[in-house]
Design a protein around this motif. Structure first.
Motif, mmCIF file in Angstrom:
data_model
loop_
_atom_site.group_PDB
_atom_site.id
_atom_site.type_symbol
_atom_site.label_atom_id
_atom_site.label_comp_id
_atom_site.label_asym_id
_atom_site.label_seq_id
_atom_site.Cartn_x
_atom_site.Cartn_y
_atom_site.Cartn_z
ATOM 1 N N ASP A 242 0.826 -1.206 0.000
ATOM 2 C CA ASP A 242 0.000 0.000 0.000
ATOM 3 C C ASP A 242 0.862 1.259 0.000
ATOM 4 O O ASP A 242 0.481 2.276 -0.595
ATOM 5 C CB ASP A 242 -0.931 0.006 1.208
ATOM 6 C CG ASP A 242 -2.215 -0.756 0.951
ATOM 7 O OD1 ASP A 242 -2.414 -1.239 -0.181
ATOM 8 O OD2 ASP A 242 -3.030 -0.881 1.887
ATOM 9 N N ALA A 243 1.999 1.207 0.668
ATOM 10 C CA ALA A 243 2.876 2.378 0.697
ATOM 11 C C ALA A 243 3.278 2.778 -0.714
ATOM 12 O O ALA A 243 3.215 3.959 -1.086
ATOM 13 C CB ALA A 243 4.118 2.082 1.542
ATOM 14 N N ALA B 24 -1.060 2.036 -8.944
ATOM 15 C CA ALA B 24 -1.649 3.014 -8.039
ATOM 16 C C ALA B 24 -2.785 2.365 -7.252
ATOM 17 O O ALA B 24 -3.539 1.560 -7.789
ATOM 18 C CB ALA B 24 -2.169 4.224 -8.813
ATOM 19 N N VAL B 25 -2.886 2.723 -5.984
ATOM 20 C CA VAL B 25 -3.989 2.283 -5.130
ATOM 21 C C VAL B 25 -4.934 3.461 -4.955
ATOM 22 O O VAL B 25 -4.529 4.517 -4.459
ATOM 23 C CB VAL B 25 -3.477 1.810 -3.757
ATOM 24 C CG1 VAL B 25 -4.650 1.501 -2.828
ATOM 25 C CG2 VAL B 25 -2.581 0.581 -3.914
ATOM 26 N N PRO B 26 -6.182 3.338 -5.356
ATOM 27 C CA PRO B 26 -7.115 4.479 -5.296
ATOM 28 C C PRO B 26 -7.363 4.955 -3.867
ATOM 29 O O PRO B 26 -7.396 4.153 -2.925
ATOM 30 C CB PRO B 26 -8.400 3.923 -5.919
ATOM 31 C CG PRO B 26 -7.979 2.713 -6.679
ATOM 32 C CD PRO B 26 -6.803 2.148 -5.956
ATOM 33 N N PHE B 27 -7.560 6.247 -3.720
ATOM 34 C CA PHE B 27 -7.930 6.818 -2.431
ATOM 35 C C PHE B 27 -9.398 6.515 -2.136
ATOM 36 O O PHE B 27 -10.222 6.358 -3.037
ATOM 37 C CB PHE B 27 -7.735 8.337 -2.433
ATOM 38 C CG PHE B 27 -6.300 8.773 -2.552
ATOM 39 C CD1 PHE B 27 -5.254 7.913 -2.287
ATOM 40 C CD2 PHE B 27 -5.994 10.080 -2.933
ATOM 41 C CE1 PHE B 27 -3.937 8.327 -2.379
ATOM 42 C CE2 PHE B 27 -4.689 10.510 -3.033
ATOM 43 C CZ PHE B 27 -3.655 9.627 -2.759
ATOM 44 N N GLY B 28 -9.715 6.474 -0.850
ATOM 45 C CA GLY B 28 -11.110 6.309 -0.450
ATOM 46 C C GLY B 28 -11.633 4.898 -0.562
ATOM 47 O O GLY B 28 -12.850 4.694 -0.505
ATOM 48 N N GLU B 29 -10.736 3.906 -0.700
ATOM 49 C CA GLU B 29 -11.152 2.504 -0.776
ATOM 50 C C GLU B 29 -10.437 1.723 0.314
ATOM 51 O O GLU B 29 -9.213 1.544 0.264
ATOM 52 C CB GLU B 29 -10.844 1.909 -2.151
ATOM 53 C CG GLU B 29 -11.644 2.537 -3.279
ATOM 54 C CD GLU B 29 -11.418 1.846 -4.607
ATOM 55 O OE1 GLU B 29 -10.805 0.750 -4.624
ATOM 56 O OE2 GLU B 29 -11.840 2.404 -5.631
ATOM 57 N N ALA B 30 -11.175 1.261 1.302
ATOM 58 C CA ALA B 30 -10.590 0.542 2.422
ATOM 59 C C ALA B 30 -10.037 -0.815 1.990
ATOM 60 O O ALA B 30 -10.496 -1.405 1.007
ATOM 61 C CB ALA B 30 -11.632 0.354 3.523
ATOM 62 N N ARG B 31 -9.058 -1.301 2.740
ATOM 63 C CA ARG B 31 -8.518 -2.649 2.532
ATOM 64 C C ARG B 31 -9.138 -3.579 3.573
ATOM 65 O O ARG B 31 -9.068 -3.309 4.769
ATOM 66 C CB ARG B 31 -6.988 -2.640 2.667
ATOM 67 C CG ARG B 31 -6.343 -4.025 2.506
ATOM 68 C CD ARG B 31 -4.829 -3.919 2.458
ATOM 69 N NE ARG B 31 -4.262 -3.506 3.729
ATOM 70 C CZ ARG B 31 -3.784 -4.346 4.647
ATOM 71 N NH1 ARG B 31 -3.820 -5.657 4.446
ATOM 72 N NH2 ARG B 31 -3.263 -3.888 5.776
ATOM 73 N N ASP C 23 -8.786 -1.711 7.216
ATOM 74 C CA ASP C 23 -7.853 -0.582 7.168
ATOM 75 C C ASP C 23 -8.407 0.435 6.174
ATOM 76 O O ASP C 23 -8.318 0.231 4.963
ATOM 77 C CB ASP C 23 -6.476 -1.076 6.727
ATOM 78 C CG ASP C 23 -5.479 0.048 6.470
ATOM 79 O OD1 ASP C 23 -5.777 1.202 6.833
ATOM 80 O OD2 ASP C 23 -4.402 -0.241 5.916
ATOM 81 N N PRO C 24 -8.960 1.560 6.624
ATOM 82 C CA PRO C 24 -9.519 2.537 5.674
ATOM 83 C C PRO C 24 -8.483 3.164 4.759
ATOM 84 O O PRO C 24 -8.830 3.700 3.703
ATOM 85 C CB PRO C 24 -10.152 3.589 6.601
ATOM 86 C CG PRO C 24 -10.433 2.865 7.868
ATOM 87 C CD PRO C 24 -9.296 1.893 8.011
ATOM 88 N N ARG C 25 -7.221 3.155 5.141
ATOM 89 C CA ARG C 25 -6.080 3.628 4.347
ATOM 90 C C ARG C 25 -6.025 5.140 4.166
ATOM 91 O O ARG C 25 -4.943 5.715 4.134
ATOM 92 C CB ARG C 25 -6.020 2.941 2.967
ATOM 93 C CG ARG C 25 -5.871 1.453 3.057
ATOM 94 C CD ARG C 25 -5.412 0.814 1.772
ATOM 95 N NE ARG C 25 -6.476 0.656 0.810
ATOM 96 C CZ ARG C 25 -6.442 -0.244 -0.175
ATOM 97 N NH1 ARG C 25 -5.401 -1.041 -0.331
ATOM 98 N NH2 ARG C 25 -7.442 -0.345 -1.031
ATOM 99 N N THR C 26 -7.153 5.783 3.975
ATOM 100 C CA THR C 26 -7.176 7.241 3.871
ATOM 101 C C THR C 26 -8.221 7.787 4.850
ATOM 102 O O THR C 26 -9.277 7.180 5.030
ATOM 103 C CB THR C 26 -7.519 7.717 2.448
ATOM 104 O OG1 THR C 26 -8.783 7.179 2.056
ATOM 105 C CG2 THR C 26 -6.462 7.261 1.453
ATOM 106 N N THR C 27 -7.910 8.918 5.464
ATOM 107 C CA THR C 27 -8.897 9.559 6.333
ATOM 108 C C THR C 27 -9.728 10.567 5.561
ATOM 109 O O THR C 27 -10.846 10.889 5.956
ATOM 110 C CB THR C 27 -8.218 10.264 7.512
ATOM 111 O OG1 THR C 27 -7.425 11.355 7.027
ATOM 112 C CG2 THR C 27 -7.334 9.311 8.294
ATOM 113 N N GLU D 69 -18.714 3.922 3.117
ATOM 114 C CA GLU D 69 -19.551 2.815 2.644
ATOM 115 C C GLU D 69 -19.096 1.485 3.247
ATOM 116 O O GLU D 69 -19.912 0.684 3.724
ATOM 117 C CB GLU D 69 -19.505 2.748 1.118
ATOM 118 C CG GLU D 69 -20.378 1.653 0.527
ATOM 119 C CD GLU D 69 -20.366 1.635 -0.990
ATOM 120 O OE1 GLU D 69 -20.761 0.602 -1.570
ATOM 121 O OE2 GLU D 69 -19.977 2.655 -1.601
ATOM 122 N N THR D 70 -17.786 1.242 3.232
ATOM 123 C CA THR D 70 -17.267 -0.002 3.802
ATOM 124 C C THR D 70 -17.433 -0.027 5.314
ATOM 125 O O THR D 70 -17.750 -1.072 5.904
ATOM 126 C CB THR D 70 -15.794 -0.182 3.414
ATOM 127 O OG1 THR D 70 -15.700 -0.316 1.992
ATOM 128 C CG2 THR D 70 -15.195 -1.419 4.064
#
Length: 336
Positions: free
Chosen positions: A163-164, A199-206, A244-248, A254-255
């Motif tokens: 993810d980093a 790229a890992v999209p923002f706003g998508e939890a893992r 892990d929401p990954r982004t605040t 939704e998740t």
């Protein structure tokens, strides 16, 4: 695909994006190492070694050491972004943000809005955060709630090497200012990371793991501790989800609501101060939008509302750990 450290994954993301896009520039304190001295150039690559090798590959026009003046070089990054560059600027410790908060909060975050959408500020502000390194209270804070509160900023907190890399690439390509926070205790963590650019999209939890008994939400280093707690609980026949929401900002509400509905039990693990932190924010979202699904009170596992202690025993006691998370899940399950 190979095993790489969190640090190496970030370094690879920087290399790949700088090679692909000549507009990407990097600057900060000691990001080249040794500039102005007679010693080996590029000896450090930043205080934590993330920018090592960039100077030799891309030269001094794209990799610049700065004076110890965050207000100046963060402001310069914001201005450079307005002129068409895509700067990645490093602040050694997020605790220093007070020195340049005006440039972040009142300038970079507001440009698109103040100019009626006619401009953009594709700037990445990288900074370390978090306790555990015995760095005392002025170098150990988790200040992501401050940035999350500011409209116009995107805020990213990776928890794994994979993810980093993917989230940093997404941040560099984004047309808005991104605050990218790296927990200093994760730099040596190893994990599988793809060699190619992605790229890992923002706003998508893992979704780290799934289980029907409760949902644990955690960020950064706390994700690993939530995983350890989940593994301990599984030995007792208690199966929980770890997310892990990954982004605040943006936040994948939704998740969060989906797993609240599925489990009816919510535990939020947050390294930030409990007052006005992400644990409080997620709690309010769940209470407002999924109260009817709850089978037990929302529980927060956070540090106390105090500065980070320096004494090792106190710092360890300050941080949420697997045992406290396990206890929270058990308390939640006690409500039938």
């Amino acid at each position: 695909m190979g095993r790489k450290s969190f640090r190496a994954a970030l370094n690879e993301a920087l290399h790949q994006e700088m090679k692909a896009d000549p507009r990407v520039v990097v600057f900060g304190e000691d990001v080249t190492g040794g500039t102005g001295g007679d010693g080996e150039q590029d000896a450090w690559g930043g205080a934590f070694g993330v920018t090592k090798g960039l100077l030799g590959a891309y030269g001094r026009e794209r990799v610049l050491d700065t004076p110890i003046t965050e207000s100046a070089f963060v402001g310069a990054a914001a201005g450079a972004a307005l002129t068409g560059l895509r700067p990645v600027v490093e602040i050694m410790f997020v605790d220093f943000i007070g020195v340049c908060l005006d440039q972040v909060m009142n300038q970079a975050a507001k440009f698109r809005y103040m100019f009626g959408g006619k401009t953009r500020c594709p700037m990445v502000l990288r900074a370390t955060f978090g306790a555990g390194a015995r760095s005392a209270s002025q170098h150990s804070q988790a200040l992501y709630p401050i940035f999350t509160h500011i409209p116009g900023l995107k805020v990213v907190i990776p928890s794994t090497p994979s993810d980093a890399k993917g989230l940093l690439i997404e941040a560099i390509r984004d047309d808005d200012p991104v605050v990218f926070l790296e927990h200093k205790m994760l730099y040596d963590e190893q994990g599988e990371v793809a060699d190619q650019s992605y790229a890992v999209p923002f706003g998508e939890a893992r979704i780290v793991r799934e289980g029907p008994d409760a949902a644990i939400f955690a960020y950064g280093r706390m994700v690993g501790r939530a995983e350890a707690a989940a593994a301990k609980l599984a030995e007792e026949g208690i199966n929980v989800s770890v997310i892990d929401p990954r982004t605040t900002s943006p936040l994948d509400t939704e998740t969060i609501l989906e797993f609240t509905e599925e489990t009816g039990r919510v535990i939020i693990v947050d390294e930030a101060s409990p007052r006005c932190g992400m644990a409080a924010d997620i709690s309010s979202i769940v209470a407002e939008q999924a109260f009817g699904a709850l089978r037990a009170p929302i529980l927060k596992v956070t540090p106390p509302h105090t500065p980070v202690p320096y004494a090792p025993s106190l710092e360890d006691a300050y941080l949420p750990d697997a045992a406290r998370i396990v206890d929270a899940v058990r308390r939640s399950l006690a409500h039938r």
